[in-house]
Motif scaffolding. Structure first.
Motif, PDB file in Angstrom:
ATOM      1  N   GLU A 183       0.855  -1.179   0.000  1.00 38.68           N
ATOM      2  CA  GLU A 183       0.000   0.000   0.000  1.00 38.68           C
ATOM      3  C   GLU A 183       0.892   1.230   0.000  1.00 38.68           C
ATOM      4  OE1 GLU A 183      -2.655  -0.170   3.263  1.00 38.68           O
ATOM      5  OE2 GLU A 183      -3.736  -1.950   2.515  1.00 38.68           O
ATOM      6  N   ASP A 184       0.571   2.142  -0.890  1.00 37.67           N
ATOM      7  CA  ASP A 184       1.326   3.382  -1.023  1.00 37.67           C
ATOM      8  C   ASP A 184       2.826   3.123  -1.259  1.00 37.67           C
ATOM      9  OD1 ASP A 184      -1.007   4.807  -0.625  1.00 37.67           O
ATOM     10  OD2 ASP A 184      -0.703   4.840   1.568  1.00 37.67           O
TER      11      ASP A 184
ATOM     12  N   GLY B 214      -4.299  -1.153  -2.711  1.00 37.46           N
ATOM     13  CA  GLY B 214      -2.910  -1.172  -3.190  1.00 37.46           C
ATOM     14  C   GLY B 214      -2.678  -2.331  -4.150  1.00 37.46           C
TER      15      GLY B 214
END
Length: 521
Positions: free
Chosen positions: A97-98, A156
């Motif tokens: 994620e990110d 994500g």
């Protein structure tokens, strides 16, 4: 040593060795290429299977955000278990994620059902760069290489990886098997090829053996019989070796015909020379007789007529000597046997050198005889079986050759030694030597020495030819070695024996032992 020198020192390869090496190299190349392509294909296939499995697992792991199945726990950021459910032992999973790895686990099976093992930060770090949708190979520290695929989710992306170690192990074992099989195949192929080449080159070896047998025959003179022929089985024109064999067989036939024609021509020439020489003896004797008769009344002849008659007698005498030499060569060529008696070589050598000293007083004549080998009462003399008159002619001819082809003041040394089973006579001078271009032909008939060996008198060019013919008729050998300042003629006669010397003879040589010098006159 230079590269050219090293190359010249190498032993050349045979045709069989070159063919075997070439075929072996081609076979090795083909097997290595085939094995390499096979390993590459197997590796691609196995990796493709892993990619298919990874794509399937990552698609299942990335479906929805709820629990992966009935009764499963709810999705929790700290509990990524649902990502790994249904994966095999050794698989890994992760959620990104990110751009950061949220969680990464590895399925283990130390005991009982599959257990999850979290990856540390160093192990999880390479997974962050995995692109979406296309499987890639990632080297996870401490775990090895993995084939990893990623798929996008709402939060994500999800990653699933399968280890490549099983695939690598299969490829490695297959490579070992391929190398072993290739080595065995090459060995078997080399042995089989060697046997095939040995059988295939057998006709060529028979042709080469025929050519070798012909090359060893004495073809330089005399009647020559060529009984050697190429076997008919090796003259088949439909094969390459057969073409070579047929050509060699035709060459042998042509050479045999040419040698027969040459021998017939030589025989006719020798017969003509013998007949002509024999017929010339009577008129030459008559010419000499009339000349001598006319010279008995020299005072009654005008001076110019007396001089002309003297020249007629001189030339008739010279021509008589030439005729006698030609007759002797004709008899030796015909193989007529010489006289055989015990010839005492030391006495023969002393007499020949004494005669040469009288003929050439401006030369220095030296004798070198073995102990007890001259006219002394003690010791033993060298005796050989042969024709004393002809052997004396040989020595006289060699000494005359040294006298006429060297300047005044030249030292001519005659040495006599016992050698293995024979006797050696060497006539050596310190004159200017023989031209190397003329040296190989000095024993040919009518051969002329190089101008560097000045001649004070005429020569028929038959002296050395007669010497060789007489020595060979005795079963011996004669040779020459020459350089500026030293020319040596070496005669070797077989069958020498040491016997007590005969009664001393009257010779003009000092009786000192060892090296002897002819007495000055």
């Amino acid at each position: 040593m230079s590269r050219r020198g090293r190359r010249a020192g190498r032993r050349p390869w045979t045709l069989r060795a070159r063919l075997l090496a070439g075929l072996s190299a081609v076979l090795v190349g083909v097997l290595l290429l085939t094995g390499g392509v096979t390993l590459l294909v197997v590796d691609r296939v196995l990796v493709g299977q892993v990619d298919q499995q990874v794509r399937s697992e990552v698609a299942q792991a990335g479906v929805g955000d709820g629990p992966p199945g009935p009764g499963g726990p709810a999705r929790d950021q700290d509990q990524p278990d649902f990502l790994l459910r249904g994966l095999g032992v050794g698989s890994l999973g992760a959620r990104v994620e990110d751009g950061q790895i949220v969680a990464a686990t590895l399925v283990g099976n130390r005991a009982g059902p599959p257990q999850q093992q979290y990856l540390d930060a160093d192990q999880a770090a390479p997974l962050a760069a995995v692109p979406l949708d296309e499987p890639v190979t990632v080297d996870v520290p401490g775990l090895g290489e993995y084939r990893v695929a990623a798929t996008a989710t709402d939060a994500g992306s999800v990653l699933v990886g399968q280890p490549l170690e099983p695939t690598t192990t299969v490829v490695r074992e297959l490579a070992v098997a391929v190398l072993l099989l290739a080595a065995l195949g090459i060995l078997a192929a080399v042995l089989a090829t060697n046997a095939v080449l040995a059988r295939g080159l057998r006709p060529l070896r028979r042709v080469a053996a025929t050519a070798t047998a012909v090359s060893r025959l004495p073809l330089d003179r005399g009647a020559v019989d060529l009984p050697v022929r190429v076997p008919p089985r090796d003259t088949d024109p439909s094969t390459e070796v057969g073409q070579v064999g047929a050509a060699l067989d035709r060459l042998i036939v042509h050479v045999g015909s040419a040698l027969d024609a040459r021998h017939r021509s030589e025989t006719q020439v020798r017969q003509f020379v013998a007949d002509a020489s024999h017929e010339l003896r009577t008129p030459l004797a008559s010419v000499r007789g009339y000349a001598e008769l006319a010279l008995r009344r020299r005072d009654d002849l005008p001076p110019e007529v007396a001089h002309a008659v003297e020249r007629v007698e001189s030339q008739a005498t010279r021509m008589t000597g030439l005729v006698e030499d030609l007759l002797l060569l004709a008899r030796l060529d015909a193989g007529r046997p010489l006289e055989r008696e015990e010839v005492e070589l030391p006495l023969l050598v002393v007499e020949a050198v004494s005669d040469a000293q009288v003929t050439g007083p401006d030369h220095r004549w030296v004798l070198d005889l073995p102990e007890g080998g001259d006219d002394e009462d003690d010791g033993e003399a060298l005796v050989v079986p042969g024709d004393a008159a002809r052997l004396h002619q040989v020595l006289a001819g060699l000494l005359a050759n040294a006298r006429t082809h060297t300047p005044p003041g030249t030292t001519v040394t005659t040495r006599l030694r016992a050698v293995d089973g024979g006797a050696e006579v060497v006539v050596e001078d310190d004159g200017p030597g023989v031209d190397p271009a003329v040296l190989p032909t000095v024993f040919e008939r009518f051969a002329r020495a190089d101008t560097s060996r000045s001649r004070a008198a005429g020569s028929t060019g038959l002296g050395l030819a007669i010497a060789r013919a007489v020595v060979e008729a005795h079963g011996g050998t004669v040779g020459v070695a020459s350089r500026p300042g030293r020319t040596a003629f070496r005669v070797v006669l077989p069958g020498a024996a040491a016997v007590p010397p005969a009664a001393p003879a009257e010779v003009a040589v000092s009786p000192a032992r060892g090296r002897r010098r002819a007495a000055p006159r």
